[in-house]
Design a protein around this motif. Structure first.
Motif, PDB file in Angstrom:
ATOM      1  N   SER A   1      32.445  28.872   5.484  1.00 26.46           N
ATOM      2  CA  SER A   1      33.110  28.561   4.171  1.00 26.46           C
ATOM      3  C   SER A   1      34.486  29.267   4.070  1.00 26.46           C
ATOM      4  N   SER A   2      34.557  30.633   4.432  1.00 31.98           N
ATOM      5  CA  SER A   2      35.711  31.591   4.327  1.00 31.98           C
ATOM      6  C   SER A   2      36.736  31.214   5.128  1.00 31.98           C
ATOM      7  N   GLU A   3      36.288  30.755   6.500  1.00 29.90           N
ATOM      8  CA  GLU A   3      37.361  30.140   7.336  1.00 29.90           C
ATOM      9  C   GLU A   3      37.918  28.973   6.846  1.00 29.90           C
ATOM     10  N   PHE A   4      36.888  27.981   6.392  1.00 31.75           N
ATOM     11  CA  PHE A   4      37.139  26.685   5.884  1.00 31.75           C
ATOM     12  C   PHE A   4      38.232  26.554   4.826  1.00 31.75           C
ATOM     13  N   LEU A   5      37.870  27.414   3.660  1.00 34.84           N
ATOM     14  CA  LEU A   5      38.722  27.465   2.569  1.00 34.84           C
ATOM     15  C   LEU A   5      39.814  28.169   2.603  1.00 34.84           C
ATOM     16  N   ALA A   6      40.231  29.050   3.800  1.00 37.32           N
ATOM     17  CA  ALA A   6      41.316  29.692   4.091  1.00 37.32           C
ATOM     18  C   ALA A   6      42.298  28.935   4.973  1.00 37.32           C
ATOM     19  N   MET A   7      41.735  27.673   5.470  1.00 34.96           N
ATOM     20  CA  MET A   7      42.693  27.000   6.356  1.00 34.96           C
ATOM     21  C   MET A   7      43.942  26.648   5.630  1.00 34.96           C
ATOM     22  N   LYS A   8      44.979  26.660   6.635  1.00 31.02           N
ATOM     23  CA  LYS A   8      46.285  26.151   6.291  1.00 31.02           C
ATOM     24  C   LYS A   8      46.867  25.251   7.388  1.00 31.02           C
ATOM     25  N   PRO A   9      47.815  24.164   7.273  1.00 30.26           N
ATOM     26  CA  PRO A   9      48.206  23.551   8.090  1.00 30.26           C
ATOM     27  C   PRO A   9      48.890  24.429   9.432  1.00 30.26           C
ATOM     28  N   THR A  10      48.462  24.177  10.558  1.00 28.85           N
ATOM     29  CA  THR A  10      48.963  24.801  11.731  1.00 28.85           C
ATOM     30  C   THR A  10      48.234  26.316  12.166  1.00 28.85           C
ATOM     31  N   SER A  11      47.448  26.687  11.134  1.00 30.76           N
ATOM     32  CA  SER A  11      46.886  28.121  11.195  1.00 30.76           C
ATOM     33  C   SER A  11      45.716  27.914  12.109  1.00 30.76           C
ATOM     34  N   SER A  12      45.358  29.084  12.935  1.00 31.41           N
ATOM     35  CA  SER A  12      44.422  29.088  13.736  1.00 31.41           C
ATOM     36  C   SER A  12      43.016  29.328  13.033  1.00 31.41           C
ATOM     37  N   VAL A  13      42.030  28.952  13.482  1.00 34.94           N
ATOM     38  CA  VAL A  13      40.718  29.306  12.781  1.00 34.94           C
ATOM     39  C   VAL A  13      39.695  29.756  13.818  1.00 34.94           C
ATOM     40  N   THR A  14      38.918  30.797  13.275  1.00 36.21           N
ATOM     41  CA  THR A  14      37.753  31.288  14.186  1.00 36.21           C
ATOM     42  C   THR A  14      36.299  30.718  14.091  1.00 36.21           C
ATOM     43  N   TRP A  15      35.849  30.154  15.053  1.00 38.28           N
ATOM     44  CA  TRP A  15      34.585  29.271  14.993  1.00 38.28           C
ATOM     45  C   TRP A  15      33.615  30.447  15.592  1.00 38.28           C
ATOM     46  N   THR A  16      32.573  30.267  15.189  1.00 37.29           N
ATOM     47  CA  THR A  16      30.973  31.363  15.154  1.00 37.29           C
ATOM     48  C   THR A  16      30.253  30.246  16.035  1.00 37.29           C
ATOM     49  N   VAL A  17      29.594  31.055  17.055  1.00 36.65           N
ATOM     50  CA  VAL A  17      28.632  30.612  17.915  1.00 36.65           C
ATOM     51  C   VAL A  17      27.137  30.534  17.062  1.00 36.65           C
ATOM     52  N   MET A  18      26.494  29.378  17.262  1.00 39.61           N
ATOM     53  CA  MET A  18      25.194  29.165  16.646  1.00 39.61           C
ATOM     54  C   MET A  18      24.077  29.433  17.641  1.00 39.61           C
ATOM     55  N   SER A  19      24.482  29.799  18.925  1.00 38.43           N
ATOM     56  CA  SER A  19      23.471  30.019  19.849  1.00 38.43           C
ATOM     57  C   SER A  19      22.678  28.526  20.398  1.00 38.43           C
ATOM     58  N   GLY A  20      22.117  28.563  21.640  1.00 40.33           N
ATOM     59  CA  GLY A  20      21.482  27.432  22.241  1.00 40.33           C
ATOM     60  C   GLY A  20      22.442  26.484  22.822  1.00 40.33           C
ATOM     61  N   THR A  21      21.699  25.483  23.207  1.00 38.85           N
ATOM     62  CA  THR A  21      22.652  24.154  23.495  1.00 38.85           C
ATOM     63  C   THR A  21      22.071  22.976  22.833  1.00 38.85           C
ATOM     64  N   MET A  22      23.091  22.170  22.230  1.00 35.71           N
ATOM     65  CA  MET A  22      22.843  20.947  21.358  1.00 35.71           C
ATOM     66  C   MET A  22      23.766  20.012  21.715  1.00 35.71           C
ATOM     67  N   LYS A  23      23.542  18.445  21.967  1.00 35.19           N
ATOM     68  CA  LYS A  23      24.297  17.523  22.190  1.00 35.19           C
ATOM     69  C   LYS A  23      25.003  17.118  20.873  1.00 35.19           C
ATOM     70  N   SER A  24      24.311  17.294  19.937  1.00 38.34           N
ATOM     71  CA  SER A  24      24.797  16.956  18.491  1.00 38.34           C
ATOM     72  C   SER A  24      24.304  17.592  17.427  1.00 38.34           C
ATOM     73  N   LEU A  25      24.934  17.849  16.332  1.00 41.27           N
ATOM     74  CA  LEU A  25      24.287  18.507  15.071  1.00 41.27           C
ATOM     75  C   LEU A  25      24.743  17.611  13.749  1.00 41.27           C
TER      76      LEU A  25
END
Length: 256
Positions: free
Chosen positions: A123-147
């Motif tokens: 949520s902190s990454e999402f709420l801080a998003m600005k156009p053209t800014s980079s974001v940091t994704w967090t790994v959730m572990s495991g393998t899934m085809k859909s969430l």
């Protein structure tokens, strides 16, 4: 393509045990439908994305392979595996190398990166998003085809159709703690903004997850929805409405 038609074309009317399904106009032949936060979006096999607006399907974008709508807005993945979110009438590119995206989390976003790697955007990454800014994704572990995510957490389906619930998810700590195996196999799972969960078998049968509470967020058992006389090839749920794309390419709106 018929864009403007009456919303409730009464073709398949089913009223059993207080459940009502009506057929609604199809903007073309949808392969995916997604509902969340009071909105409904659909995706054609050609890559065109539409949003249901009263009696109309409004064109949003082209060249997409997946679309999701929820508390976090409208997000899409194109054929080159780039993620976009819709801001007004503009598409903002967010990240690359994703297969699937889900905007249903509580101000966080989850997705599956190439190689079936589940990821999330806090949520902190999402709420801080600005156009053209980079974001940091967090790994959730495991393998899934859909969430698919809701207020109480995320559900995942792997390539074998096995179902898992991600425990310990919080908006600021979207990766959670572990995957809890939920017996049964499904081709897809969808979570509504109210936390209710529906699953679809490969053959098109629809199931509901019973027993979901604050203390047991993964529920207790699967119950087949017998009162819908149609086989699905895609489903989504939000605000007491189950939306189905049937195997004969009808779109059904079912009051649950």
């Amino acid at each position: 393509m018929a864009v403007r038609r009456i919303l409730f074309l009464l073709a398949d009317l089913l009223l059993l045990n207080a459940q009502l399904c009506t057929e609604i106009p199809n903007p073309g032949l949808l392969k995916q439908i997604d509902a969340g936060n009071g909105l409904v979006v659909g995706l054609e096999p050609t890559g065109n994305v539409f949003m249901l607006n009263g009696e109309d399907w409004l064109y949003l974008a082209g060249g997409m392979q997946h679309v999701s709508v929820g508390i976090s807005g409208i997000w899409m993945v194109d054929y080159d595996k780039h993620i976009y979110r819709l801001l007004g009438s503009n598409l903002e590119k967010v990240s690359e190398s994703f297969e699937q995206i889900n905007a249903g989390g509580n101000l966080f976003v989850a997705g599956v990166k190439s190689g079936n790697h589940p990821m999330c955007l806090s949520s902190s990454e999402f709420l801080a998003m600005k156009p053209t800014s980079s974001v940091t994704w967090t790994v959730m572990s495991g393998t899934m085809k859909s969430l698919s995510c809701g207020l109480q957490g995320c559900w995942g389906v792997n390539t074998a159709g096995s179902v898992y619930f991600r425990t310990g998810i919080e908006p600021q700590r979207c990766q959670g703690t572990r995957w809890e195996y939920v017996p049964n196999t499904f081709s897809m799972i969808d979570v509504g903004s109210d936390g209710k969960v529906y699953g679809m078998k490969k053959g098109g049968d629809v199931f509901y997850r019973d027993g979901i509470t604050d203390s047991k967020a993964s529920g207790t058992r699967w119950t087949k929805v017998n009162n819908i006389n149609a086989r699905a090839k895609h489903l989504t749920y939000d605000a007491n409405i189950l939306w189905l794309i049937t195997q004969d390419d009808k779109i059904l709106r079912c009051q649950m």
